[in-house]
Every structure is written in structure tokens, then in C-alpha cells.
Design a protein around this motif. Structure first.
Motif, PDB file in Angstrom:
ATOM      1  N   ILE A   1       0.823  -1.305   0.020  1.00 20.98           N
ATOM      2  CA  ILE A   1       0.134   0.007   0.066  1.00 20.98           C
ATOM      3  C   ILE A   1       0.925   1.206  -0.205  1.00 20.98           C
ATOM      4  N   GLU A   2       1.906   1.274   0.783  1.00 21.24           N
ATOM      5  CA  GLU A   2       2.801   2.558   0.715  1.00 21.24           C
ATOM      6  C   GLU A   2       3.606   2.593  -0.576  1.00 21.24           C
ATOM      7  N   GLU A   3       3.968   1.676  -1.161  1.00 17.96           N
ATOM      8  CA  GLU A   3       4.579   1.602  -2.401  1.00 17.96           C
ATOM      9  C   GLU A   3       3.722   2.240  -3.589  1.00 17.96           C
ATOM     10  N   TYR A   4       2.435   1.744  -3.461  1.00 15.92           N
ATOM     11  CA  TYR A   4       1.471   2.307  -4.629  1.00 15.92           C
ATOM     12  C   TYR A   4       1.151   3.761  -4.164  1.00 15.92           C
ATOM     13  N   ALA A   5       0.801   4.013  -2.986  1.00 17.60           N
ATOM     14  CA  ALA A   5       0.661   5.533  -2.554  1.00 17.60           C
ATOM     15  C   ALA A   5       1.869   6.357  -3.208  1.00 17.60           C
ATOM     16  N   ARG A   6       2.982   5.956  -2.955  1.00 13.14           N
ATOM     17  CA  ARG A   6       4.300   6.826  -3.405  1.00 13.14           C
ATOM     18  C   ARG A   6       4.030   6.767  -4.886  1.00 13.14           C
ATOM     19  N   HIS A   7       3.786   5.611  -5.804  1.00 15.30           N
ATOM     20  CA  HIS A   7       3.732   5.795  -7.183  1.00 15.30           C
ATOM     21  C   HIS A   7       2.738   6.747  -7.505  1.00 15.30           C
ATOM     22  N   VAL A   8       1.470   6.642  -6.861  1.00 14.83           N
ATOM     23  CA  VAL A   8       0.251   7.478  -7.287  1.00 14.83           C
ATOM     24  C   VAL A   8       0.779   9.092  -7.141  1.00 14.83           C
ATOM     25  N   GLY A   9       1.665   9.289  -5.873  1.00 18.13           N
ATOM     26  CA  GLY A   9       1.891  10.706  -5.703  1.00 18.13           C
ATOM     27  C   GLY A   9       2.898  11.029  -6.954  1.00 18.13           C
ATOM     28  N   HIS A  10       3.732  10.403  -7.548  1.00 14.18           N
ATOM     29  CA  HIS A  10       4.876  10.617  -8.753  1.00 14.18           C
ATOM     30  C   HIS A  10       3.825  10.957  -9.778  1.00 14.18           C
ATOM     31  N   ALA A  11       2.865  10.103  -9.967  1.00 15.29           N
ATOM     32  CA  ALA A  11       1.982  10.390 -11.037  1.00 15.29           C
ATOM     33  C   ALA A  11       1.165  11.698 -11.216  1.00 15.29           C
ATOM     34  N   ASP A  12       0.644  11.937  -9.943  1.00 12.98           N
ATOM     35  CA  ASP A  12       0.151  13.261 -10.036  1.00 12.98           C
ATOM     36  C   ASP A  12       1.170  14.452 -10.112  1.00 12.98           C
ATOM     37  N   LEU A  13       2.412  14.174  -9.667  1.00 11.94           N
ATOM     38  CA  LEU A  13       3.412  15.309  -9.932  1.00 11.94           C
ATOM     39  C   LEU A  13       3.637  15.256 -11.408  1.00 11.94           C
ATOM     40  N   ILE A  14       3.620  14.500 -12.238  1.00 11.54           N
ATOM     41  CA  ILE A  14       3.866  14.444 -13.607  1.00 11.54           C
ATOM     42  C   ILE A  14       2.871  15.149 -14.258  1.00 11.54           C
ATOM     43  N   ARG A  15       1.312  14.711 -13.818  1.00 11.70           N
ATOM     44  CA  ARG A  15       0.258  15.228 -14.463  1.00 11.70           C
ATOM     45  C   ARG A  15       0.373  16.958 -14.285  1.00 11.70           C
ATOM     46  N   GLU A  16       0.640  17.221 -13.019  1.00 11.80           N
ATOM     47  CA  GLU A  16       0.578  18.633 -12.546  1.00 11.80           C
ATOM     48  C   GLU A  16       1.507  19.133 -13.509  1.00 11.80           C
ATOM     49  N   SER A  17       2.946  18.915 -13.653  1.00  8.50           N
ATOM     50  CA  SER A  17       3.874  19.461 -14.546  1.00  8.50           C
ATOM     51  C   SER A  17       3.317  19.583 -16.048  1.00  8.50           C
ATOM     52  N   VAL A  18       2.513  18.816 -16.411  1.00  4.71           N
ATOM     53  CA  VAL A  18       1.963  18.735 -17.803  1.00  4.71           C
ATOM     54  C   VAL A  18       0.843  19.672 -17.909  1.00  4.71           C
ATOM     55  N   ASP A  19      -0.176  19.747 -17.119  1.00  6.26           N
ATOM     56  CA  ASP A  19      -1.406  20.514 -17.267  1.00  6.26           C
ATOM     57  C   ASP A  19      -1.330  21.704 -16.231  1.00  6.26           C
ATOM     58  N   GLY A  20      -0.507  21.964 -15.668  1.00  8.71           N
ATOM     59  CA  GLY A  20      -0.352  23.158 -14.450  1.00  8.71           C
ATOM     60  C   GLY A  20      -1.336  23.113 -13.354  1.00  8.71           C
ATOM     61  N   LEU A  21      -2.373  22.177 -13.487  1.00 10.87           N
ATOM     62  CA  LEU A  21      -3.274  22.218 -12.439  1.00 10.87           C
ATOM     63  C   LEU A  21      -2.844  21.263 -11.108  1.00 10.87           C
ATOM     64  N   THR A  22      -3.250  22.105  -9.800  1.00  7.17           N
ATOM     65  CA  THR A  22      -3.106  21.281  -8.842  1.00  7.17           C
ATOM     66  C   THR A  22      -4.216  21.165  -7.973  1.00  7.17           C
ATOM     67  N   GLY A  23      -4.008  20.337  -6.946  1.00  3.43           N
ATOM     68  CA  GLY A  23      -5.344  19.979  -5.929  1.00  3.43           C
ATOM     69  C   GLY A  23      -6.170  18.943  -6.646  1.00  3.43           C
ATOM     70  N   GLU A  24      -7.179  18.683  -6.041  1.00  3.57           N
ATOM     71  CA  GLU A  24      -8.142  17.650  -6.190  1.00  3.57           C
ATOM     72  C   GLU A  24      -9.132  17.975  -7.255  1.00  3.57           C
ATOM     73  N   SER A  25      -9.482  19.175  -7.586  1.00  2.00           N
ATOM     74  CA  SER A  25     -10.573  19.530  -8.357  1.00  2.00           C
ATOM     75  C   SER A  25     -10.222  20.403  -9.651  1.00  2.00           C
ATOM     76  N   PRO A  26     -10.768  20.150 -10.591  1.00  2.00           N
ATOM     77  CA  PRO A  26     -10.432  21.152 -11.820  1.00  2.00           C
ATOM     78  C   PRO A  26     -10.884  22.420 -11.582  1.00  2.00           C
ATOM     79  N   PRO A  27     -10.336  23.317 -12.277  1.00  2.00           N
ATOM     80  CA  PRO A  27     -10.664  24.785 -12.047  1.00  2.00           C
ATOM     81  C   PRO A  27     -12.353  24.812 -12.716  1.00  2.00           C
ATOM     82  N   ASP A  28     -12.905  25.748 -11.989  1.00  2.00           N
ATOM     83  CA  ASP A  28     -14.190  26.184 -12.377  1.00  2.00           C
ATOM     84  C   ASP A  28     -14.189  26.824 -13.839  1.00  2.00           C
TER      85      ASP A  28
END
Length: 93
Positions: A66-93
Motif C-alpha cells: 500500500i505504501e509503495e502504491y501510494a508513493r507511485h500515485v503521488g509521482h504520477a500526480d506530480l507528472i500530471r501537474e507538470s503537464v497541465d499546470g493544475l494542482t489540487g483535487e478539483s479541476p478549475p471552475d
């Protein structure tokens, strides 16, 4: 996703095929864990030893997974943020 949009991996398989493979692997993993729990519970020892000659419990193995899975999901989120510039849990309004 519109039917006209097709995402392909380099090997020519669709992203939907990759998702189906992931779901199948998850189902196999759940079945293996269920069998292990029925066979001896969380405190049973693994069938291997680490470098110190110790066998971890099933509880330790699952928590580490579970710990390793969570770490990799976090890495994927960082990559996504670097691509689309969005941060947080919700898309912009």
C-alpha cells in the motif's frame, strides 16, 4: 471519452486494453490475498526471507505494498501537474 479519440501505447494496444489488464491483475491479487487470509491470517509469515534471514508477516507485506502504491500515485500526480499546470483535487471552475 468520444469514440473518435483513440489513445495508443507504443505497442499498438489501446489505453482501454491496458486498463482491462490492470483490472484483471487487481482481481488476481485480491483473490491471492483472500486465499492467504483464509489460510492463516495477517500474522502468518511470508514464504521467503529477507537479507537478514527473517520472514515478514502478511500484514507487513500488504502495508508495504500500500505504501509503495501510494508513493507511485503521488509521482504520477506530480507528472500530471507538470503537464497541465493544475494542482489540487478539483479541476478549475
Amino acid at each position: 471519452m468520444p469514440a473518435s479519440v483513440t489513445h495508443r501505447k507504443p505497442n499498438g494496444k489501446s489505453c482501454f486494453s491496458a486498463a482491462a489488464t490492470g483490472r484483471s491483475a487487481a482481481a488476481r491479487s485480491r483473490a491471492i490475498v483472500a486465499d492467504a487470509l483464509a489460510d492463516g491470517g495477517l500474522e502468518q509469515l511470508g514464504r521467503f526471507t529477507n537479507s537478514r534471514g527473517e520472514s515478514p508477516t502478511l500484514r507487513y507485506i500488504l502495508l508495504t505494498l500500500i505504501e509503495e502504491y501510494a508513493r507511485h500515485v503521488g509521482h504520477a500526480d506530480l507528472i500530471r501537474e507538470s503537464v497541465d499546470g493544475l494542482t489540487g483535487e478539483s479541476p478549475p471552475d
